[in-house]
Structures are given as C-alpha cells and as structure tokens.
Design an enzyme around this catalytic site. Structure first.
Site, short mmCIF file in Angstrom:
data_model
loop_
_atom_site.label_atom_id
_atom_site.label_comp_id
_atom_site.label_asym_id
_atom_site.label_seq_id
_atom_site.Cartn_x
_atom_site.Cartn_y
_atom_site.Cartn_z
CG ASP A 112 -28.57 -5.19 -16.06
OD1 ASP A 112 -28.25 -4.79 -14.93
OD2 ASP A 112 -27.96 -4.84 -17.09
CB SER A 113 -29.97 -0.82 -16.61
OG SER A 113 -28.58 -1.13 -16.59
CB CYS A 145 -29.82 -3.52 -12.42
SG CYS A 145 -29.55 -1.74 -12.62
CD GLU A 168 -26.06 -1.98 -22.34
OE1 GLU A 168 -26.63 -2.27 -23.41
OE2 GLU A 168 -26.27 -2.61 -21.28
CB CYS A 181 -22.00 -1.43 -12.33
SG CYS A 181 -22.96 -1.39 -13.88
CG HIS A 212 -23.39 -2.85 -17.64
ND1 HIS A 212 -24.54 -2.71 -16.90
CD2 HIS A 212 -23.77 -2.80 -18.95
CE1 HIS A 212 -25.57 -2.57 -17.72
NE2 HIS A 212 -25.13 -2.62 -18.96
#
Length: 270
Positions: free
Chosen positions: A9-10, A72, A151, A183, A185
């Site tokens: 993932d990013s 991602c 993040e 996403c 996230h």
C-alpha cells in the site's frame, strides 16, 4: 516454510485489508509493505505510481510470496495490469472487489465513490461498476484531505470529523444509497464518514470482498495454509517505523506481533 501473502500500500491504508485477511484466513502469513515515506499516491503522476509499485513488488518477491495484493486503490487503478505482466504470481487489486460489493448492496443503482485524486481521475470505479451493471449511476468525489488524517494517526479526532463533514458536503445531496470508500485508508474514517452521510447511506469498502477473492484463488491453486500453521507476520515501511507501528497496533490489536523494518527509499528516475 510457509509462503506469505504479500500486501502493499502507499502507507497504512492496506492494513484495513490485512485485518480482514487475518479474520478470514487466520493461518496465513502476511508480508506487508507500506510506502509511508512517499504517501499519498493520489496526487502523483500515473508513471510515478507505476514505478513505485514495481519497485515495491521487486522488493517483496525476494520473500517468495504465493500472491501479491495491491491494497491501494490508486496503485490498483494505474499499475495492476502492469504488475500482472511482470510477475508469474497471482496479483489481486481492490477496485473490482469493491465494485462487486456495491452492486450487490445498492437498491437504487445510484452509487457514490470517494477516493484519492488519482483514483477518481482514472475512472476505474465507474468503469468497473458499469461493467457489472450498465444501469449503475456513479457519483464520484476526490477527498485528498483524508489520507493525511490517517497517516498522522488522528482519524478519531475532532479535526477528522470536521474535515470529513466539510469534504463530503457535495455528496450529501447526491441521492445515493451506498458509498464506496475507494481508498483503503478510508475505513479508518468510517465513523466520521457515516456521521456525515447519515444512516441511510451504507458504506462499502473492498477489504471483505478482496479477502473472499483471495480465499477463492488460493483454494483453487491448493495453496491455502495448513490448518496447524502458526503465522508470523512481517511488516515493512519506508518511513517512520514508530508511527507505523502505533497505527498498526491500534488497528490490528496489541496482540499482533509486528516486525517493522524501515526500507531506505532510493531515488527513482521517471
């Protein structure tokens, strides 16, 4: 030796997929890479995201995984087919599973999608949804402020609730009955997103359906982990390992054994 499912993932977003994998496949070993030093991928050029994804996959294949999961949405949108052409392993993305889940859930064929700038610009969800149901009407919205909230580990803060409510204001009048969290996230922000959209809008994220697809592929290949296996998971990140470990333990639970290792990010020529 037990072969792992490699997940990339990013940043920390792919941990939402890992959590579901651990629920559905508790005997499977996970090898995870979060590119926390270069997150977010959403605003980046497609060529740059492809280069990063190739680089991470090249790093992960040294551990001899049995499958690669691109957890991602941005990387799935622009790099999935490229990676499938480069490796002989099964490669799974998160967009098609998320689209399937939404089509199965909607009652009005009007579906919202929120994601990074790169994912929304790619039109990948709209294409996947319309391939599954030509009647589907898709309302898309980029929410670039969401990934930094996750993040930075402030996804439960008042700031997060305010930022999410403000960002989703255009989506509130869209008459959708389900909203794809496009996403990985965004499930970290499920509570503020649900509050902003109201109980009448169901939230859809791809983790559960992605895990089902992985189960199906591994079963067909006769590569499911032995019933007696006791997996030891490995987690790598390209940025601050302490911040990564804090978020990972918060999301996955304190009992999860983490071995975060910082990977030095080389300069990539695009």
């Amino acid at each position: 030796m037990q072969r792992a499912i490699a997940v990339l993932d990013s940043g920390v977003g792919g941990l939402t997929v890992v959590k579901e994998l651990m629920r559905q496949l508790p005997r499977e070993k996970i090898c995870y890479f979060g590119d926390t030093a270069r997150t977010p991928y959403g605003p980046r050029l497609a060529e740059e995201v492809i280069a990063f994804t190739r680089e991470i996959v090249d790093y992960l294949v040294q551990f001899d995984p049995k499958m690669i999961v691109i957890a991602c949405n941005t990387a799935t949108a622009v790099a999935l087919e490229d990676i499938r052409c480069r490796v002989s392993l099964p490669v799974v993305g998160v967009i098609e599973p998320g689209a399937r889940a939404a089509i199965n859930l909607t009652n009005v064929d009007r579906i919202g999608v929120i994601g990074t700038e790169g994912t929304i610009k790619s039109g990948a969800y709209e294409l996947a949804l319309k391939q599954l149901s030509p009647r589907a009407q898709v309302v898309s919205l980029a929410c670039p402020s969401f990934v930094p909230l996750v993040e930075n580990g402030i996804f439960r803060s008042r700031e997060a609730y305010r930022a999410v409510a403000e960002a989703l204001q255009p989506m509130r009048s869209s008459d959708i009955d389900c909203l794809i969290l496009g996403c990985t996230h965004y499930p970290f922000l499920a509570a503020p997103i649900s509050e902003a959209m109201g109980n009448e809008v169901a939230l859809v994220h791809s983790a559960e359906e992605t895990a089902r697809e992985i189960v199906s592929i591994l079963r067909a290949r006769n590569e499911l982990a032995d019933a007696c296996a006791t997996p030891v998971h490995h987690f790598f990140c390209s940025g601050d390992p302490e911040k990564f470990q804090y978020i990972a333990r918060d999301w996955l639970g304190d009992s999860i054994r983490l071995t975060p290792v910082v990977w030095q990010v080389p300069h990539i020529q695009i």
